[in-house]
Design an enzyme around this catalytic site. Structure first.
Site, PDB file in Angstrom:
ATOM      1  N   ASN A  58      -7.988 -12.764   5.531  1.00  0.00           N
ATOM      2  CA  ASN A  58      -8.606 -12.306   4.027  1.00  0.00           C
ATOM      3  C   ASN A  58     -10.109 -12.611   4.517  1.00  0.00           C
ATOM      4  OD1 ASN A  58      -7.221 -11.093   2.124  1.00  0.00           O
ATOM      5  ND2 ASN A  58      -5.948 -12.714   1.653  1.00  0.00           N
ATOM      6  N   ASN A  89       0.812  -1.044  -0.041  1.00  0.00           N
ATOM      7  CA  ASN A  89      -0.036  -0.039  -0.076  1.00  0.00           C
ATOM      8  C   ASN A  89       0.929   1.192   0.183  1.00  0.00           C
ATOM      9  OD1 ASN A  89      -2.190  -1.734   0.026  1.00  0.00           O
ATOM     10  ND2 ASN A  89      -2.265  -1.439   2.160  1.00  0.00           N
ATOM     11  N   CYS A 126      10.539  14.715  -8.365  1.00  0.00           N
ATOM     12  CA  CYS A 126      10.755  15.593  -9.654  1.00  0.00           C
ATOM     13  C   CYS A 126      11.340  14.623 -10.627  1.00  0.00           C
ATOM     14  CB  CYS A 126      11.666  16.950  -9.332  1.00  0.00           C
ATOM     15  SG  CYS A 126      12.102  17.547 -10.996  1.00  0.00           S
ATOM     16  N   HIS A 128       6.007  -0.708  -2.971  1.00  0.00           N
ATOM     17  CA  HIS A 128       5.414   0.176  -4.295  1.00  0.00           C
ATOM     18  C   HIS A 128       5.677   1.357  -3.777  1.00  0.00           C
ATOM     19  CE1 HIS A 128       2.564  -3.530  -5.192  1.00  0.00           C
ATOM     20  NE2 HIS A 128       3.969  -3.565  -5.818  1.00  0.00           N
ATOM     21  N   CYS A 145      13.764  23.345  -9.606  1.00  0.00           N
ATOM     22  CA  CYS A 145      14.096  23.311 -11.214  1.00  0.00           C
ATOM     23  C   CYS A 145      12.803  23.415 -11.984  1.00  0.00           C
ATOM     24  CB  CYS A 145      14.767  22.069 -11.499  1.00  0.00           C
ATOM     25  SG  CYS A 145      14.034  20.460 -11.743  1.00  0.00           S
TER      26      CYS A 145
END
Length: 249
Positions: free
Chosen positions: A215, A103, A128, A120, A152
């Site tokens: 689950n 997550n 940037c 992830h 920048c």
């Protein structure tokens, strides 16, 4: 594979020397964050191409319109639930070496977990695409899209993995290390469909870990590597497990 044996699951956690947790979208559903897949998932409402890196690089303003809506307007105010808090509690009492999460919502950290591997990446930072500097997301205005780098003026991208991007090497290596050393892996709220993250519980099992799965529906792990399947919502199972653990520790 045994179903809903909370006493045995609690004993496995208590007796383990190197317990680790592996979490997916299902742990955050009760905090109000929808999963990506399934009939009520985000991909039933949005085109997944908005998170494709090639599409983003070519159409940053269009991607950002939906990224802002999903990850910053909608998810930004969510709070951890009892399942996140349970894992933070396990770490606090010395019964969890780390959380590997798929997550990007920062809810484990909000709940108090210190050792969190964000496999992830995270929506909590932006990077940037030109100078590669990173900034806290809450320091960047999303009034004009796409947001630009304060240093920048390059385009900023959320610091999570898009389709077509590799897993951050440090997160990948640390996840492998934890799973190779784990003697107990608590799997919460993941279907086991997303590669390469889906291979981590298999690696843990191959190295001798007991697999406790929480689950609401069977996953790719349930009938293959799971030792104890706690077939409940993440918060319900976590509270039951905590209750059993408090009796024996």
């Amino acid at each position: 594979m045994v179903i809903n044996d909370y006493q045995t699951a609690a004993k496995i956690i208590k007796d383990s020397k190197f317990p680790v947790a592996f979490t997916g979208a299902g742990i955050s559903v009760e905090s109000g964050i929808p999963p990506f897949r399934g009939p009520t998932g985000l991909w039933s409402k949005y085109d997944p191409k908005i998170l494709d890196i090639d599409f983003f690089m070519s159409n940053p303003a269009e991607s950002w319109k939906y990224i802002k809506e999903i990850f910053y307007d909608y998810m930004g105010n969510t709070q951890p639930n009892d399942a996140h808090k349970f894992l933070a509690w396990l770490e606090e009492i010395g019964k969890l070496k780390g959380v590997i999460t798929q997550n990007i919502d920062n809810l484990h950290q909000k709940a108090g977990s210190k050792k969190v591997i964000e496999f992830h990446g995270t929506a909590n930072k932006m990077e940037c695409i030109e100078c590669k500097r990173k900034f806290p997301s809450d320091s960047i205005s999303l009034e004009n899209l796409p947001p630009l780098c304060p240093e920048c003026q390059g385009i900023l991208k959320p610091d999570f993995v898009f389709f077509g991007e590799p897993i951050p090497p440090k997160a990948f290596e640390e996840s492998i290390r934890l799973c190779e050393n784990a003697d107990c892996l608590i799997v919460v709220g993941t279907t086991g469909e997303i590669m390469p993250a889906s291979q981590l519980p298999i690696l843990a099992k191959q190295n001798g870990a007991k697999i406790i799965e929480i689950n609401i529906e069977p996953s790719n792990y349930t009938n293959s590597i799971t030792d104890i399947f706690l077939n409940d919502k993440a918060t319900v199972a976590s509270n039951k497990l905590k209750e059993e653990l408090e009796k024996i520790i």
